[in-house]
Design a protein around this motif. Structure first.
Motif, mmCIF file in Angstrom:
data_model
loop_
_atom_site.group_PDB
_atom_site.id
_atom_site.type_symbol
_atom_site.label_atom_id
_atom_site.label_comp_id
_atom_site.label_asym_id
_atom_site.label_seq_id
_atom_site.Cartn_x
_atom_site.Cartn_y
_atom_site.Cartn_z
ATOM 1 N N ILE A 167 0.849 -1.190 0.000
ATOM 2 C CA ILE A 167 0.000 0.000 0.000
ATOM 3 C C ILE A 167 0.886 1.242 0.000
ATOM 4 O O ILE A 167 1.780 1.378 0.849
ATOM 5 C CB ILE A 167 -0.931 0.017 1.233
ATOM 6 C CG1 ILE A 167 -1.803 -1.238 1.250
ATOM 7 C CG2 ILE A 167 -1.800 1.273 1.234
ATOM 8 C CD1 ILE A 167 -2.537 -1.448 2.562
ATOM 9 N N ASN A 169 2.429 4.706 0.746
ATOM 10 C CA ASN A 169 2.501 5.529 1.963
ATOM 11 C C ASN A 169 2.175 4.769 3.244
ATOM 12 O O ASN A 169 1.911 5.376 4.284
ATOM 13 C CB ASN A 169 1.612 6.773 1.844
ATOM 14 C CG ASN A 169 2.071 7.699 0.727
ATOM 15 O OD1 ASN A 169 3.267 7.854 0.490
ATOM 16 N ND2 ASN A 169 1.128 8.287 0.019
ATOM 17 N N ASP A 170 2.217 3.443 3.186
ATOM 18 C CA ASP A 170 2.007 2.593 4.362
ATOM 19 C C ASP A 170 3.246 1.717 4.538
ATOM 20 O O ASP A 170 3.338 0.636 3.966
ATOM 21 C CB ASP A 170 0.751 1.740 4.170
ATOM 22 C CG ASP A 170 0.413 0.883 5.380
ATOM 23 O OD1 ASP A 170 1.278 0.739 6.274
ATOM 24 O OD2 ASP A 170 -0.704 0.338 5.433
ATOM 25 N N ILE A 171 4.197 2.203 5.300
ATOM 26 C CA ILE A 171 5.475 1.494 5.438
ATOM 27 C C ILE A 171 5.316 0.147 6.117
ATOM 28 O O ILE A 171 6.075 -0.794 5.839
ATOM 29 C CB ILE A 171 6.506 2.383 6.187
ATOM 30 C CG1 ILE A 171 7.939 1.935 5.875
ATOM 31 C CG2 ILE A 171 6.230 2.407 7.681
ATOM 32 C CD1 ILE A 171 8.383 2.209 4.476
ATOM 33 N N GLU A 172 4.313 0.010 6.969
ATOM 34 C CA GLU A 172 4.088 -1.265 7.656
ATOM 35 C C GLU A 172 3.678 -2.357 6.681
ATOM 36 O O GLU A 172 4.038 -3.526 6.842
ATOM 37 C CB GLU A 172 3.040 -1.111 8.763
ATOM 38 C CG GLU A 172 3.489 -0.224 9.918
ATOM 39 C CD GLU A 172 4.779 -0.704 10.572
ATOM 40 O OE1 GLU A 172 4.944 -1.943 10.743
ATOM 41 O OE2 GLU A 172 5.627 0.145 10.906
ATOM 42 N N SER A 173 2.925 -1.991 5.638
ATOM 43 C CA SER A 173 2.521 -2.986 4.638
ATOM 44 C C SER A 173 3.743 -3.500 3.883
ATOM 45 O O SER A 173 3.796 -4.671 3.494
ATOM 46 C CB SER A 173 1.490 -2.403 3.669
ATOM 47 O OG SER A 173 2.080 -1.528 2.727
ATOM 48 N N THR A 176 5.699 -5.907 6.233
ATOM 49 C CA THR A 176 5.015 -7.202 6.313
ATOM 50 C C THR A 176 5.387 -8.084 5.126
ATOM 51 O O THR A 176 5.685 -9.275 5.280
ATOM 52 C CB THR A 176 3.488 -7.008 6.355
ATOM 53 O OG1 THR A 176 3.153 -6.278 7.536
ATOM 54 C CG2 THR A 176 2.762 -8.342 6.361
ATOM 55 N N ASP A 201 4.624 10.249 -0.200
ATOM 56 C CA ASP A 201 5.134 11.007 0.942
ATOM 57 C C ASP A 201 6.639 10.812 1.068
ATOM 58 O O ASP A 201 7.148 9.695 0.879
ATOM 59 C CB ASP A 201 4.467 10.556 2.239
ATOM 60 C CG ASP A 201 2.970 10.855 2.272
ATOM 61 O OD1 ASP A 201 2.529 11.714 1.479
ATOM 62 O OD2 ASP A 201 2.268 10.231 3.088
ATOM 63 N N PHE A 204 7.717 8.126 3.571
ATOM 64 C CA PHE A 204 7.524 6.771 3.069
ATOM 65 C C PHE A 204 8.673 6.358 2.156
ATOM 66 O O PHE A 204 9.235 5.262 2.295
ATOM 67 C CB PHE A 204 6.194 6.681 2.324
ATOM 68 C CG PHE A 204 5.928 5.357 1.672
ATOM 69 C CD1 PHE A 204 5.639 4.235 2.436
ATOM 70 C CD2 PHE A 204 5.955 5.227 0.286
ATOM 71 C CE1 PHE A 204 5.385 3.001 1.839
ATOM 72 C CE2 PHE A 204 5.699 4.008 -0.326
ATOM 73 C CZ PHE A 204 5.426 2.895 0.463
#
Length: 388
Positions: A167, A169-173, A176, A201, A204
């Protein structure tokens, strides 16, 4: 309907929803159709004609090379190919360049580099590449597979395996996926063009670079549309303060001739050896001569002008009637309009301004050196169409 349009409809593959205008000539940011009507070009051939139509300096560089040799096999050396590679490396700090014919091919090379690196340095199973949802990386089967949009996948199954989509701008995705898969590379666009002209971003993008360094993953940036001055820096990643391992680029690089390039840093420069990759037309001397002219002219003065023109567009459009939002960077801009984007584009064409679309937005990709009077006319036209 002109004879050319009829011939095109009969004999050219039906893969483009063309507007019913036939462009026959032009100069700078003005193009002329078969009926003599003039248009301000805010699309530059989807970000290709960096210095507009029939630019004299570019044209003379190309003609000069045509008078020498138009093509030579890559079994031999040619001056434009070597000098362009040197110029690109000097401008970016990269070490080696592979030349192809398009952005998709440049991305294919990047993918090969990442997978070869993963296999050689991490193990046979390290072949997975992370890209982002809403991304676009080309129309070959493999670059379609890399593209993070299901709409491009439906008709062409089975796709090339080995791509997973995080995803934006979703660094956690991303973290994972790195834990779940044997990842050799991460490939992103700093500004998602076909996805709606959306800039990532900075936090990110910097986070991705950190993940790649910590996990020995090849960090690749797709600069096919964002590169060559388009975002106000020579390459978009320079706006983010990161250093990729691989850069792919095309479109504006050739100024109107087909050329793609895959740039590799000290980590990746020796991954591909003799016979690992190739291209009949890659590094074509005429295309390379045109590209040298383009890159040599993208200086600080021009880049500052790109930023100034970008600010002008954002300021004029951001709070205007009929416009919901403006996104992008430099002269790569997406405009969310109250009216359907295709309707806005059609009405602009009627009024003498050529624009593009990207998803549900009007997309603007004018020549980097578009004269202010042309830009002002185009923006005023867009404003009037949106306010109607």
């Amino acid at each position: 309907m002109s004879d050319i349009i009829q011939i095109d409809k009969e004999f050219v593959a039906n893969t483009y929803a063309r507007y019913s205008i036939q462009i026959v000539s032009g100069k700078g940011s003005t193009v002329v159709d078969a009926n003599g009507k003039k248009y301000i070009d805010m699309g530059s051939g989807i970000g290709v004609t960096a210095f507009g139509i029939s630019d004299d300096e570019w044209k003379n560089a190309v003609i000069s090379q045509l008078d020498k040799v138009q093509h030579m096999s890559n079994l031999y050396y040619t001056e434009p190919c070597a000098l362009l590679a040197k110029l690109l490396c000097e401008k970016t700090g990269m070490k080696k360049v592979f030349f192809a014919n398009s952005g998709a091919e440049a991305n294919e090379c990047a993918i090969k580099v990442a997978r070869q690196y993963g296999i050689k340095n991490k193990g046979q199973d390290y072949t997975t590449i992370i890209t982002l949802r809403n991304s676009f990386h080309g129309r070959t089967i493999t670059t379609l597979s890399a593209t993070g949009q299901d709409v491009f996948h439906a008709k062409f199954q089975p796709l090339t395996t080995g791509f997973v989509h995080a995803i934006a701008n979703d660094i956690e995705s991303v973290k994972t996926l790195v834990k779940e898969d044997k990842v050799c590379g991460i490939l992103i666009e700093c500004v998602q063009g076909e996805g709606g002209v959306i800039a990532l971003d900075k936090e990110f993008v910097c986070g991705l670079e950190k993940i790649c360094k910590e996990n020995d993953i090849i960090f690749m940036i797709d600069e096919v549309q964002t590169g060559n001055g388009r975002t106000g820096e020579l390459y978009a990643y320079m706006n983010y303060g990161v250093k990729p391992d691989v850069i792919s680029t095309a479109k504006g690089l050739g100024g109107g001739l087909p050329i793609g390039a895959c740039l590799m840093n000290e980590k990746t420069q020796s991954v591909l050896g003799f016979g690992d990759h190739g291209s009949t037309y890659g590094g074509n001397p005429v295309c390379a001569a045109g590209a040298i002219n383009v890159i040599e002219r993208i200086d600080k003065k021009l880049l500052n002008e790109v930023k100034e023109k970008s600010e002008y567009i954002f300021t004029k459009l951001s709070t205007a009637k009929g416009i919901e939002s403006v996104s992008g960077m430099g002269l790569m801009i997406g405009v969310k309009t109250t009216k359907p984007a295709k309707e806005v584009v059609s009405k602009c064409i009627e009024k003498g301004v050529i624009c593009l679309t990207a998803k549900d937005k009007v997309r603007l990709l004018p020549a980097l050196n578009i004269p202010m009077k042309d830009l002002e006319f185009a923006i005023d036209t867009i404003l009037s169409v949106c306010a109607e």
